[in-house]
Motif scaffolding. Structure first.
Motif, short mmCIF file in Angstrom:
data_model
loop_
_atom_site.label_atom_id
_atom_site.label_comp_id
_atom_site.label_asym_id
_atom_site.label_seq_id
_atom_site.Cartn_x
_atom_site.Cartn_y
_atom_site.Cartn_z
N PRO A 93 -38.19 47.28 12.34
CA PRO A 93 -37.87 48.71 12.45
C PRO A 93 -36.82 49.00 13.50
CG PRO A 93 -39.90 48.22 13.59
CD PRO A 93 -39.47 46.94 12.92
N LEU A 94 -36.07 50.07 13.25
CA LEU A 94 -35.11 50.55 14.23
C LEU A 94 -35.72 51.64 15.09
CD1 LEU A 94 -31.95 50.70 11.95
CD2 LEU A 94 -32.60 48.93 13.59
N GLY A 95 -36.89 52.10 14.67
CA GLY A 95 -37.59 53.16 15.40
C GLY A 95 -39.08 53.02 15.15
N PRO A 96 -39.83 54.09 15.45
CA PRO A 96 -41.28 54.04 15.22
C PRO A 96 -41.58 53.73 13.75
CG PRO A 96 -40.66 56.02 16.43
CD PRO A 96 -39.39 55.36 15.99
N LEU A 97 -42.62 52.94 13.54
CA LEU A 97 -42.96 52.50 12.19
C LEU A 97 -44.45 52.68 11.95
CD1 LEU A 97 -41.82 51.04 9.64
CD2 LEU A 97 -42.52 48.91 10.70
N ASP A 98 -44.79 53.20 10.79
CA ASP A 98 -46.17 53.22 10.34
C ASP A 98 -46.16 53.00 8.83
OD1 ASP A 98 -45.93 55.74 8.91
OD2 ASP A 98 -46.23 56.79 10.79
N ALA A 99 -47.33 52.74 8.27
CA ALA A 99 -47.42 52.38 6.85
C ALA A 99 -46.88 53.50 5.94
CB ALA A 99 -48.85 52.03 6.48
N ARG A 100 -47.15 54.75 6.27
CA ARG A 100 -46.67 55.87 5.42
C ARG A 100 -45.15 55.92 5.39
NH1 ARG A 100 -47.61 58.22 1.04
NH2 ARG A 100 -49.77 58.43 1.59
N ILE A 125 -55.34 50.09 2.39
CA ILE A 125 -55.82 48.74 2.12
C ILE A 125 -55.94 47.99 3.44
CG2 ILE A 125 -53.50 47.91 1.60
CD1 ILE A 125 -54.87 45.92 -0.33
N PRO A 126 -57.16 47.65 3.83
CA PRO A 126 -57.33 46.85 5.05
C PRO A 126 -57.36 45.36 4.70
CG PRO A 126 -59.45 47.67 4.32
CD PRO A 126 -58.42 48.18 3.34
N THR A 127 -56.96 44.54 5.66
CA THR A 127 -57.09 43.09 5.48
C THR A 127 -58.26 42.63 6.35
OG1 THR A 127 -55.67 42.49 7.32
CG2 THR A 127 -54.58 42.89 5.19
N PRO A 128 -58.80 41.46 6.08
CA PRO A 128 -59.90 40.94 6.91
C PRO A 128 -59.54 40.80 8.39
CG PRO A 128 -59.76 39.70 4.88
CD PRO A 128 -58.55 40.60 4.93
N ASP A 129 -58.24 40.68 8.69
CA ASP A 129 -57.80 40.55 10.08
C ASP A 129 -57.67 41.90 10.78
OD1 ASP A 129 -57.71 37.84 9.95
OD2 ASP A 129 -55.56 37.72 9.62
N GLY A 130 -57.96 42.99 10.07
CA GLY A 130 -57.89 44.31 10.68
C GLY A 130 -56.55 45.00 10.52
N LEU A 131 -55.62 44.40 9.82
CA LEU A 131 -54.33 45.04 9.54
C LEU A 131 -54.54 46.05 8.42
CD1 LEU A 131 -51.25 44.99 10.11
CD2 LEU A 131 -51.07 43.24 8.33
N SER A 132 -54.09 47.28 8.60
CA SER A 132 -54.23 48.23 7.50
C SER A 132 -52.87 48.66 7.01
CB SER A 132 -55.08 49.44 7.90
OG SER A 132 -54.77 49.91 9.15
N GLY A 133 -52.83 48.94 5.74
CA GLY A 133 -51.59 49.34 5.11
C GLY A 133 -51.87 50.25 3.94
N LEU A 134 -50.91 50.35 3.06
CA LEU A 134 -51.03 51.16 1.85
C LEU A 134 -50.70 50.30 0.65
CD1 LEU A 134 -49.21 54.41 3.06
CD2 LEU A 134 -51.67 54.08 2.76
N ASP A 142 -41.42 47.99 -19.53
CA ASP A 142 -42.00 46.67 -19.79
C ASP A 142 -42.39 45.93 -18.52
OD1 ASP A 142 -41.64 47.05 -22.54
OD2 ASP A 142 -39.59 46.29 -22.43
N ARG A 143 -42.74 46.67 -17.45
CA ARG A 143 -43.15 46.06 -16.20
C ARG A 143 -44.38 46.77 -15.64
NH1 ARG A 143 -40.95 41.35 -16.09
NH2 ARG A 143 -40.17 41.04 -14.03
N ALA A 144 -45.24 45.99 -15.02
CA ALA A 144 -46.40 46.53 -14.30
C ALA A 144 -46.53 45.73 -13.03
CB ALA A 144 -47.66 46.40 -15.15
N GLY A 145 -47.14 46.34 -12.01
CA GLY A 145 -47.28 45.59 -10.78
C GLY A 145 -47.94 46.37 -9.67
N THR A 146 -47.82 45.79 -8.47
CA THR A 146 -48.43 46.31 -7.27
C THR A 146 -47.42 46.26 -6.14
OG1 THR A 146 -50.61 45.51 -7.90
CG2 THR A 146 -50.27 45.87 -5.57
N ALA A 147 -47.53 47.24 -5.24
CA ALA A 147 -46.75 47.22 -4.01
C ALA A 147 -47.71 47.47 -2.86
CB ALA A 147 -45.67 48.30 -4.03
N ALA A 148 -47.46 46.82 -1.74
CA ALA A 148 -48.26 47.04 -0.54
C ALA A 148 -47.33 47.00 0.67
CB ALA A 148 -49.34 45.97 -0.40
N VAL A 149 -47.65 47.82 1.65
CA VAL A 149 -46.87 47.85 2.89
C VAL A 149 -47.83 47.76 4.07
CG1 VAL A 149 -44.98 49.19 1.89
CG2 VAL A 149 -46.85 50.39 3.02
N PHE A 150 -47.38 47.07 5.11
CA PHE A 150 -48.16 46.92 6.33
C PHE A 150 -47.22 47.13 7.51
CE2 PHE A 150 -50.14 44.29 3.11
CZ PHE A 150 -51.47 44.68 3.18
#
Length: 189
Positions: A93-100, A125-134, A142-150
């Motif tokens: 990041p160049l500045g403050p960063l959060d998942a949103r 979406i939380p991870t077992p290590d305590g990292l939370s994201g979206l 013709d495409r399907a999928g998932t996106a996640a950010v942390f």
């Protein structure tokens, strides 16, 4: 009596045989440009500090390949299984960063490509290590999928996965497992 010479057509036939039969065999022997990954393999990206790259995820099952041509360990890792591709990108990041904010930025990037869209309502979406994201969906023609950010205070990561709907449905459990293993270690003390 005329002497018939077959060496000219014979050479042409030999060249065609090599091109039609030999090149596909060479292509098969060389593989698809990927390196097979064992279940449990930890892949990492980002600028190393003390010999450790800060963003990691784990390959959960057999059948995944590392795309050596499309991976740059300082910034991204690409793996694939059949027609499904998973991309992990490190975000500095160049500045403050959060998942949103990271999700909103990823949404603009995906839409700028013009072929995919992110779902409107990402879920925490939380991870077992305590990292939370979206996490949310990716869709396109013709495409399907998932996106996640942390995001942490100093570093972020995006993980996108997409493929044809049927192929993605078969790989969805593996993708979900990869998303849940994303870790970000601060590169700075």
């Amino acid at each position: 009596m005329t002497r018939v010479r077959w060496w000219g057509p014979g050479v042409v036939a030999l060249v065609l045989l090599v091109l039609c039969g030999g090149l596909p065999l060479v292509n098969t022997a060389l593989g698809s440009g990927g390196r097979p990954l064992e279940p449990g393999t930890v892949l990492s990206a980002g600028t190393p500090k003390g010999g450790v790259r800060p963003v990691t995820f784990v390959i959960p099952a057999a059948g995944w390949m590392l795309s050596t041509a499309e991976t740059s360990l300082t910034g991204n890792v690409k793996v694939f299984s059949g027609d499904v591709a998973v991309n992990l990108n490190v975000v500095v990041p160049l500045g403050p960063l959060d998942a949103r904010r990271l999700w909103n930025g990823l949404e603009r990037i995906v839409e700028a490509g013009g072929q995919h869209r992110l779902g409107a309502a990402p879920a925490p979406i939380p991870t077992p290590d305590g990292l939370s994201g979206l996490s949310g969906t990716i869709s396109g023609r013709d495409r399907a999928g998932t996106a996640a950010v942390f995001a942490t205070a100093t570093l972020g990561a995006t993980l996108t996965a997409a493929g044809p709907p049927r192929a993605y449905a078969e790989a969805a459990a593996d993708v979900e497992a990869m998303v849940r293993t994303v870790r970000i270690r601060s590169p700075w003390p």
